[in-house]
Enzyme design. Structure first.
Site, mmCIF file in Angstrom:
data_model
loop_
_atom_site.group_PDB
_atom_site.id
_atom_site.type_symbol
_atom_site.label_atom_id
_atom_site.label_comp_id
_atom_site.label_asym_id
_atom_site.label_seq_id
_atom_site.Cartn_x
_atom_site.Cartn_y
_atom_site.Cartn_z
ATOM 1 N N HIS A 1 2.114 4.261 -3.008
ATOM 2 C CA HIS A 1 1.924 5.806 -3.138
ATOM 3 C C HIS A 1 3.127 6.307 -3.476
ATOM 4 O O HIS A 1 3.149 7.218 -4.386
ATOM 5 C CB HIS A 1 1.709 6.249 -1.417
ATOM 6 C CG HIS A 1 0.287 5.750 -1.173
ATOM 7 N ND1 HIS A 1 -0.968 6.145 -1.792
ATOM 8 C CD2 HIS A 1 0.175 5.514 0.228
ATOM 9 C CE1 HIS A 1 -1.788 5.669 -0.890
ATOM 10 N NE2 HIS A 1 -1.209 5.460 0.422
ATOM 11 N N HIS B 1 0.800 -1.162 0.130
ATOM 12 C CA HIS B 1 -0.104 -0.089 -0.010
ATOM 13 C C HIS B 1 0.656 1.302 0.137
ATOM 14 O O HIS B 1 0.450 2.131 -0.864
ATOM 15 C CB HIS B 1 -0.783 0.165 1.341
ATOM 16 C CG HIS B 1 -1.745 1.064 1.260
ATOM 17 N ND1 HIS B 1 -3.051 1.116 0.902
ATOM 18 C CD2 HIS B 1 -1.500 2.275 1.812
ATOM 19 C CE1 HIS B 1 -3.621 2.342 1.361
ATOM 20 N NE2 HIS B 1 -2.534 3.227 1.694
ATOM 21 N N GLU B 2 1.884 1.486 0.910
ATOM 22 C CA GLU B 2 2.738 2.557 1.030
ATOM 23 C C GLU B 2 3.570 2.692 -0.236
ATOM 24 O O GLU B 2 3.679 3.637 -0.595
ATOM 25 C CB GLU B 2 3.476 2.443 2.146
ATOM 26 C CG GLU B 2 2.777 2.616 3.455
ATOM 27 C CD GLU B 2 1.851 3.746 3.610
ATOM 28 O OE1 GLU B 2 2.553 5.031 3.110
ATOM 29 O OE2 GLU B 2 0.834 3.791 4.294
#
Length: 232
Positions: A26, A22-23
């Site tokens: 980004h 998820h990170e």
């Protein structure tokens, strides 16, 4: 092996993978849209050690799982400098959406793998295949939960950046002022959910979309496996 310990051993790695990807999503999206901050700070790596927050990623989720409470956690946020994006307003929305979208893609891949694993029948729990079924089930569920959890429109969650981008600029400026107290608002929401008269409030916010999406992935598991359902 004790069932609770087995659940933790299946759940925590799934949570780590969900949060790390998820990170990193980004950071890669920000880089593609003009902001190299995450690359400069060496945060585009899939090495969990670069992203794991010892308390938020490991200790808290493990304690919640052992207590039978709803499991959530967090990692060290990947740094994004909005002003360095080529289109700061749209770019920040895209960067924010990349994390939850990646989790849903990972959940779909997990559902496909689970369907293939149980195609010949659901294995017994006391086996390597049984552990893999448990781990993949958690992998699907946690990725779906992380996706919708992060879409909460409370700063600094991803949903707040998306809301900020679609609001009229004057409203968005007022909304940004909530950012310094975002975590306070979130923990108030958690407290109301667990202890207050609005018990279940957090579940009512993200429960319906999570359940709907899990239903779609359950259908995918059944389609791939020829009839087996997503374990409950």
């Amino acid at each position: 092996m004790d069932g609770t310990l087995l659940n933790v051993l299946a759940l925590v790695p799934a949570l780590v993978f969900a949060i790390v990807f998820h990170e990193v999503a980004h950071g890669w999206t920000a880089l593609a849209l003009g902001d190299p901050t995450a690359r400069e700070r060496r945060r585009l790596s899939l090495n969990p050690l670069r992203h794991v927050d010892p308390f938020g990623t490991l200790i808290l989720p493990g304690l919640l799982a052992l207590a039978g409470a709803p499991v959530f956690g967090w990692a060290k946020p990947v740094p994004v400098t909005q002003q360095r994006l080529r289109n700061p307003r749209f770019g920040m929305m895209a960067v924010a959406a990349a994390g939850p979208l990646t989790n849903l893609v990972m959940a779909a891949l997990g559902a496909l793998a689970l369907g293939l694993l149980v195609r010949g029948g659901v294995p017994t729990a006391a086996s390597v295949a049984g552990y893999l079924v448990l781990a993949l089930t958690y992998f699907v569920m946690i990725n779906v939960f992380v996706a919708f959890f992060n879409l909460l429109p409370i700063p600094p969650f991803d949903g707040s950046h998306i809301v900020e981008g679609v609001l009229p600029r004057s409203w968005a400026q007022a909304y940004v002022k909530l950012r310094p107290i975002g975590f306070v608002l979130f923990f108030v929401l958690v407290a109301l959910t667990w202890f207050g008269p609005t018990s279940g409030l957090l579940g009512h916010l993200i429960g319906p979309p999570v359940d709907w999406m899990l239903g779609r992935f359950d259908a995918l598991v059944q389609w791939v496996s020829g009839g087996a359902s997503l374990p409950q």
